[in-house]
Enzyme design. Structure first.
Site, short mmCIF file in Angstrom:
data_model
loop_
_atom_site.label_atom_id
_atom_site.label_comp_id
_atom_site.label_asym_id
_atom_site.label_seq_id
_atom_site.Cartn_x
_atom_site.Cartn_y
_atom_site.Cartn_z
CE LYS A 1 26.68 -32.75 9.50
NZ LYS A 1 26.24 -33.90 10.54
CE1 TYR B 1 8.78 -3.00 7.62
CE2 TYR B 1 10.86 -4.29 7.97
CZ TYR B 1 9.75 -3.62 7.27
OH TYR B 1 10.27 -3.48 5.74
C1 LIG Z 1 26.94 -33.98 11.28
C2 LIG Z 1 27.55 -35.06 11.85
C3 LIG Z 1 28.81 -35.35 12.36
C4 LIG Z 1 29.56 -34.17 12.82
O1 LIG Z 1 29.08 -33.78 14.13
P1 LIG Z 1 29.68 -32.42 14.78
O2 LIG Z 1 29.08 -32.32 16.13
O3 LIG Z 1 29.59 -31.09 13.90
O4 LIG Z 1 31.26 -32.71 14.86
C5 LIG Z 1 29.40 -36.82 12.67
N1 LIG Z 1 28.54 -37.52 12.37
C6 LIG Z 1 27.40 -37.72 11.88
C7 LIG Z 1 26.66 -39.13 11.55
C8 LIG Z 1 26.68 -36.49 11.72
O5 LIG Z 1 25.41 -36.42 11.21
#
Ligand SMILES: *Cc1c(COP(=O)(O)O)cnc(C)c1O
Length: 382
Positions: free
Chosen positions: A44, A265
């Site tokens: 993702k 800044y």
């Molecule tokens: C993002 C996510 C993962 C992966 O998590 P990591 O900590 O990056 O390994 C797994 N399961 C769900 C439901 C997630 O939203």
């Protein structure tokens, strides 16, 4: 056209190097650790900023066939790049009305609510076929998933299972990065009890950190994201993984300022003595945290170069007095993330988590992928 783009990229202010061999090695490490459970890759948010297509393809080479994205749009984009044998699951489920596009593309939704489950069943009924999907149960995080009451209600609905082929029952841990947390055991117990009400299907509970909580958390499929990037939610986990990215910033200008001169800044830094400073061309628009003004650092030749003044949108300024005069010149690269400064260290300095640093990585960087699998011509055409 292509050439021109490359030249522009070569002149970018920062250079992000992504090591696909490290990502494959991290996958193999988790796979060996959790076997016989399988490992799915969570790609993702463009594989946490590292590039969903190159990362997923590298993992296909490592034997991975299960991929999670968060949103349908991400899955639709990734699908054409992956082999037919790869399965893509949509963690957030589907917005109402998107069911037909998801099914047509051959993606599998994670059904998170009664409404999502019924909408998927309705599509199956209208298409007169059985449609595959994943079911998520909320076991205590209160974010996504069917409530215990809805699970019980669904368990009695044999018509549902006649229309929907449940490929996996999953849940998500709220406290996986605290392996000793009592909440983990409570969620596991609830998950086993609730999943046990449903027709038998493979189970998945653990993310990267969850796969280190204990073997009884592995289920049939572990969902690894962060660990593949070589990062950990805590140092202990990160030290097992191979860092998969390096970030360098280009020096724009070097100068010496006198005592009493302000920098950046708001002039939040004032030199107390003659100070050699360098301005580098990475700023908060590149995802480099503004929070690191007057507290973070870069490295050159292993020497720590403190960030002085505020981080600007497109640049920031370093105190380079510790380097020999002339050691650093415009065009040189300083290390922001790499062997001397881990992603974990940057996240800690910025009061945030590695996930946020990764997913904020800017779009302006020149990106180089190293460690690609070398395919023989016959494999490529196969
Ligand atoms: C993002 C996510 C993962 C992966 O998590 P990591 O900590 O990056 O390994 C797994 N399961 C769900 C439901 C997630 O939203």
């Amino acid at each position: 056209m292509v050439r021109e783009r490359c030249e522009v990229a070569a002149h970018a202010g920062g250079h992000l190097t992504i090591d696909l061999a490290a990502i494959r090695a991290n996958y193999a490490l988790i796979a060996a650790r959790v076997a016989p459970a399988l490992v799915a890759a969570v790609v993702k948010a463009d594989a946490y900023g590292l590039g969903a297509v190159p990362v997923a393809l590298a993992l296909v080479d490592e034997g991975c066939r299960d991929f999670f994205v968060a949103q349908l749009a991400e899955g639709l984009q990734l699908k054409p790049s992956l082999p037919e044998t790869a399965r893509i699951y949509v963690l957030n489920g589907l917005p109402p009305g998107a069911e037909a596009s998801c099914a047509a593309a051959g993606l599998l939704p994670v059904l998170n609510s009664w409404e999502q489950a019924m909408a998927w069943r309705d599509l199956a009924v209208s298409q007169q076929r059985r449609l595959p999907a994943l079911l998520q149960i909320d076991t205590g995080m209160s974010r996504l998933g069917l409530s215990p009451r809805d699970v019980a209600r669904l368990a009695d609905d044999t018509a549902f299972f006649a229309q929907v082929e449940v490929k996996l029952v999953m849940s998500h841990l709220a406290c996986a990065d605290t392996p000793r947390a009592a909440a983990n055991d409570e969620q596991l117990a609830r998950f086993e009890a609730l999943a046990g009400l449903l027709p038998p299907a493979p189970r998945s509970l653990a993310n990267s950190a969850g796969s280190f909580v204990g073997p009884n958390f592995h289920g049939d499929l572990v969902r690894a994201g962060l660990a593949l990037c070589g990062a950990g939610p805590f140092e202990g986990l990160a030290s097992l993984m191979q860092p998969a990215l390096r970030l360098d910033a280009r020096v724009i200008q070097v100068r010496t300022i006198q005592a009493g001169t302000g920098v950046g800044y708001g002039l939040t830094f004032t030199a107390s003595k003659a100070t050699r400073i360098a301005t580098v061309s990475v700023g908060y628009a590149d995802g480099w945290p503004r929070r690191l003004g007057n507290r973070g650092a870069a490295y050159f030749d292993g020497v720590r170069l403190p960030i002085i003044g505020r981080v600007s949108m497109d640049s920031m300024t370093l105190d380079v007095t510790a380097l020999d005069d002339g050691a650093l010149a415009p065009g040189d690269a300083v290390e922001l993330i790499g062997p001397h400064q881990s992603l974990e260290a940057v996240a800690a300095d910025a009061d945030t988590i590695t996930y946020e640093i990764l997913t904020s990585l800017g779009r302006r960087y020149r990106r180089t992928y190293v460690g690609e699998t070398v395919h023989t011509p016959s494999e490529v055409t196969a």
